[in-house]
Design a protein around this motif. Structure first.
Motif, PDB file in Angstrom:
ATOM      1  N   GLY A 139      15.467  72.561  43.374  1.00 10.89           N
ATOM      2  CA  GLY A 139      16.347  71.460  43.756  1.00 10.89           C
ATOM      3  C   GLY A 139      16.174  70.224  42.898  1.00 10.89           C
ATOM      4  O   GLY A 139      17.043  69.342  42.875  1.00 10.89           O
ATOM      5  N   ASP A 140      15.017  70.115  42.176  1.00 14.24           N
ATOM      6  CA  ASP A 140      14.780  68.945  41.313  1.00 14.24           C
ATOM      7  C   ASP A 140      15.306  69.134  39.906  1.00 14.24           C
ATOM      8  O   ASP A 140      15.085  68.280  39.038  1.00 14.24           O
ATOM      9  N   ARG A 141      15.983  70.241  39.622  1.00 18.26           N
ATOM     10  CA  ARG A 141      16.433  70.505  38.250  1.00 18.26           C
ATOM     11  C   ARG A 141      17.455  69.464  37.792  1.00 18.26           C
ATOM     12  O   ARG A 141      17.390  68.966  36.658  1.00 18.26           O
ATOM     13  N   SER A 142      18.396  69.111  38.670  1.00 14.56           N
ATOM     14  CA  SER A 142      19.408  68.114  38.290  1.00 14.56           C
ATOM     15  C   SER A 142      18.767  66.757  38.013  1.00 14.56           C
ATOM     16  O   SER A 142      19.225  66.006  37.144  1.00 14.56           O
ATOM     17  N   GLN A 143      17.691  66.428  38.712  1.00 16.45           N
ATOM     18  CA  GLN A 143      16.991  65.160  38.483  1.00 16.45           C
ATOM     19  C   GLN A 143      16.424  65.108  37.066  1.00 16.45           C
ATOM     20  O   GLN A 143      16.594  64.124  36.340  1.00 16.45           O
ATOM     21  N   PHE A 144      15.774  66.181  36.616  1.00 12.97           N
ATOM     22  CA  PHE A 144      15.220  66.219  35.259  1.00 12.97           C
ATOM     23  C   PHE A 144      16.324  66.237  34.200  1.00 12.97           C
ATOM     24  O   PHE A 144      16.177  65.664  33.114  1.00 12.97           O
ATOM     25  N   VAL A 145      17.442  66.915  34.499  1.00  9.85           N
ATOM     26  CA  VAL A 145      18.561  66.954  33.539  1.00  9.85           C
ATOM     27  C   VAL A 145      19.100  65.552  33.294  1.00  9.85           C
ATOM     28  O   VAL A 145      19.370  65.144  32.152  1.00  9.85           O
ATOM     29  N   ILE A 146      19.272  64.765  34.367  1.00  5.11           N
ATOM     30  CA  ILE A 146      19.830  63.407  34.219  1.00  5.11           C
ATOM     31  C   ILE A 146      18.859  62.500  33.455  1.00  5.11           C
ATOM     32  O   ILE A 146      19.259  61.718  32.591  1.00  5.11           O
ATOM     33  N   ILE A 147      17.553  62.582  33.738  1.00  3.74           N
ATOM     34  CA  ILE A 147      16.577  61.758  33.019  1.00  3.74           C
ATOM     35  C   ILE A 147      16.553  62.125  31.531  1.00  3.74           C
ATOM     36  O   ILE A 147      16.492  61.252  30.650  1.00  3.74           O
ATOM     37  N   CYS A 148      16.611  63.430  31.220  1.00  3.30           N
ATOM     38  CA  CYS A 148      16.641  63.866  29.814  1.00  3.30           C
ATOM     39  C   CYS A 148      17.903  63.372  29.112  1.00  3.30           C
ATOM     40  O   CYS A 148      17.867  62.954  27.949  1.00  3.30           O
TER      41      CYS A 148
END
Length: 656
Positions: free
Chosen positions: A80-89
């Motif tokens: 569920g945290d994958r989208s969070q890391f995508v946005i930060i990257c």
């Protein structure tokens, strides 16, 4: 302002999760998202939509980094945290120069500090090694170095400071959790200047609840199409097998043995007669089973045991009733059964004779059809030979005429080619005029882009001022008191209001009552099972007793049957059958004679065609002055297709 940007990033994470689950068109998704965010400020709305669309457009580049990061740290992370890391990257790679380092650091601090620390350290540690190599495989190496790697390297010192700050916060948080609770000690009053109050530690932002994933059946293709395809394949395979079987067995009726269809009909008729004449079967003794190992143990379930026990009980009642009728003076219908068997055998012999007559008549009709087919083939071959001779004569007539027309067409083509040379200068002038127009349009486009850039910079400076004001407001402290007593009620003055301690006590009593009820149910179920087991054992005893009795009776009947002499009745031959067999032999001999005549004619026709081909070839070589027969044929086809495209070529007529 940090909390504001944190909430905006969370909104972007939710939208990105929705797009990944829905897999719909990007334009439609952005339009729906903008309609949902109508109540939000225009700047915040633009930031969210730009972030989501940018993450979707650069999905390949971002997935390279996130997939390897999950591969190394997959145990401590959730999907569920994958989208969070995508946005930060995405923000660090593409938007860091636009939003500034201060905003980026506020966004990172508003999220989970431990996860952000691990991701940023992983990303900037591997930036110039395998990440750059993977990006070079998708885009040009010079473009990647200039647009993405260079700016990130310039921001690396500031990012290193941010990573150190996150590490300090993580260590401080762990120390605060482990430190024991200290008691307050009174201090003496001093008229000194008070120290400024330290800023409180920011509260940890609660993690977003996991959304329920969309079931796979929503996006799965319906099973009906797959079932229809399987049925089509099975039907196709079945038709191929039937066609192959029909081709292999089409001459099987010539043999003297009976076909499978005839055998099936005979067996079906026998079964029908047996079923019609099987009345009063309970008085007749049936044939025992021929299986030597009939005493094999068969495992039965409870339902089968009860059914078989009821069946044997019903058989016992019927046998008792039969014995009562015999004692009263009734008789067994043994004489009627003997007459019934004789009539059944007589009907079977008549039916077999009818089937044999039909088979012979079918074979005779097949032989007649085969002879008629050979006659039609001979007639068709004669007409085809005449048509071939007529087409050959037409080809000889038109060959010379078409060659002359071809030479005239070549002259016309040369004249037209000379007229096309003058049009090249006009094309060059037109191309120069188009190039001048393109240059003017590009200059106007640059001017419009410059104006748009100035407007964007003014808008960005205004946003910075608003952010500073909001940040100053949010830096004020918040006082929270947490005092709770388990024995006191909430004070809502309701009839059923309880304190926490009373609620726990009542729940414990309810749980104990439920356990007692469950124990009583278990005891009742065990008692019912024991009764059922006892009933099944009794039924099994009765079933074994009946099986032994039936086996003994079957052995007695088998010994009696062996003592009886077997009577075999030969199949009677009918005069009509003999006449049909003789007629069939005559037809077969006649068809063989026609085949021999046809083969002799085919050999003679092949020799004649070979002589005619040699003669026609030498004659055409002399008349056309060295032109080969194939060249004349190709030229004739070319001219016929130009003049009349609907006409059939001479080669196709020969192939037909």
């Amino acid at each position: 302002m940090s909390s504001s940007y944190g909430s905006l990033v969370k909104e972007a994470i939710v939208l990105l999760d929705k797009f990944g689950a829905g897999r719909q068109c990007l334009d439609d998704f952005i339009e729906d998202a903008s309609n949902d965010l109508q109540d939000m400020d225009a700047q915040h709305k633009k930031f969210i939509l730009d972030t989501v669309s940018g993450c979707i457009e650069h999905k390949k580049l971002l997935d390279i980094v996130i997939s390897v990061f999950y591969g190394q740290n997959g145990k401590s992370l959730s999907r569920g945290d994958r989208s969070q890391f995508v946005i930060i990257c995405y923000l660090a790679t593409f938007v860091l120069d636009d939003i500034g380092f201060q905003r980026f650091s506020n966004i990172v601090k508003s999220l989970d500090i431990k996860k952000m620390h691990s991701f940023l350290s992983f990303f900037f540690a591997n930036l110039t090694t395998w990440i750059q190599e993977e990006w070079n495989t998708i885009y040009d190496a010079a473009y990647v170095e200039e647009q993405w790697i260079g700016p990130l390297l310039r921001w690396r010192p500031e990012i290193a400071v941010l990573i150190d700050q996150l590490a300090v916060k993580i260590s401080h948080g762990s120390q605060v959790k482990k430190a024991p609770i200290k008691t307050t000690e009174p201090q003496e009053f001093a008229l000194t200047k008070p120290k400024p109050r330290a800023l409180p530690m920011p509260e940890l932002i609660p993690l977003q609840e996991k959304c329920k994933p969309v079931p796979n059946s929503t996006y799965r293709a319906p099973k009906e199409t797959q079932i229809i395809e399987e049925i089509k394949q099975k039907n196709h395979q079945k038709t191929e097998e039937l066609l192959y079987e029909a081709n292999m067995k089409q001459f099987k009726c010539v043999k003297q043995q009976k076909s499978e269809h005839t055998k099936q009909l005979m067996s079906q008729i026998q079964k029908d007669l047996d079923s019609k004449l099987k009345f009063n079967t309970r008085y007749s003794s049936g044939e025992p089973s021929r299986n030597k190992n009939s005493n094999w143990s068969v495992k039965l379930n409870s339902a089968a045991i009860l059914r078989q026990g009821a069946l044997y009980d019903r058989h016992v009642e019927e046998e008792l009733q039969r014995m009562e009728r015999l004692t009263e003076g009734a008789r067994e219908p043994s004489s009627f059964l003997q007459w019934q068997k004789e009539m059944r055998e007589k009907d079977l012999q008549e039916e077999l004779a009818k089937i044999e007559r039909r088979r012979l008549e079918g074979r005779i009709s097949y032989e007649e059809a085969a002879m008629a087919r050979t006659r039609i083939m001979e007639r068709n071959q004669k007409t085809a030979q005449l048509q071939k001779e007529e087409t050959a004569q037409l080809m000889r007539r038109y060959a010379e005429k078409r060659l002359q027309e071809e030479e005239e067409m070549r002259d016309l083509v040369q004249q037209v080619a000379e007229g096309h040379k003058n049009s090249r200068t006009a094309k060059e002038k037109l191309q120069k005029f188009k190039q001048n127009i393109v240059k003017e349009v590009s200059e106007q486009k640059r001017e419009l882009l410059r104006q748009a850039l100035e407007e964007a910079q003014a808008e960005l400076s205004r946003k910075f001022e608003i952010i500073n004001e909001i940040r100053a407001i949010q830096s004020l402290p918040h006082v929270r008191l947490t005092i709770f007593d388990n024995t006191e009620t909430a004070g809502h003055e309701l009839l059923g209001e309880m304190s926490l301690a009373e609620l726990k006590e009542r729940l414990a009593l309810l749980k104990e009552a439920q356990q007692i009820e469950q124990q009583e149910k278990r005891e009742h179920i065990l008692e019912v099972k024991q009764k059922k087991k006892k009933l099944l054992l009794e039924q099994l005893d009765t079933i074994n007793l009946h099986k032994r009795a039936l086996a003994h009776a079957a052995a007695i009947r088998k010994e009696k049957r062996k003592a009886r002499p077997e009577v075999q009745q030969p199949v009677t031959q009918d005069e009509k059958l003999l006449a049909l067999q003789k007629k069939l032999k005559d037809k077969q001999q006649e068809r063989k004679r026609l085949k021999q005549i046809e083969s002799n004619r085919a050999k003679a026709s092949e020799q004649n065609t070979a002589h005619t081909v040699l003669n026609t070839g030498t004659h055409n070589e002399k008349s056309l002055g060295g032109k080969s027969w194939e060249e004349l044929e190709l030229n004739l086809e070319r001219h016929i297709e130009k003049d009349a495209p609907y006409m059939v070529s001479q080669r196709e007529t020969l192939m037909a």
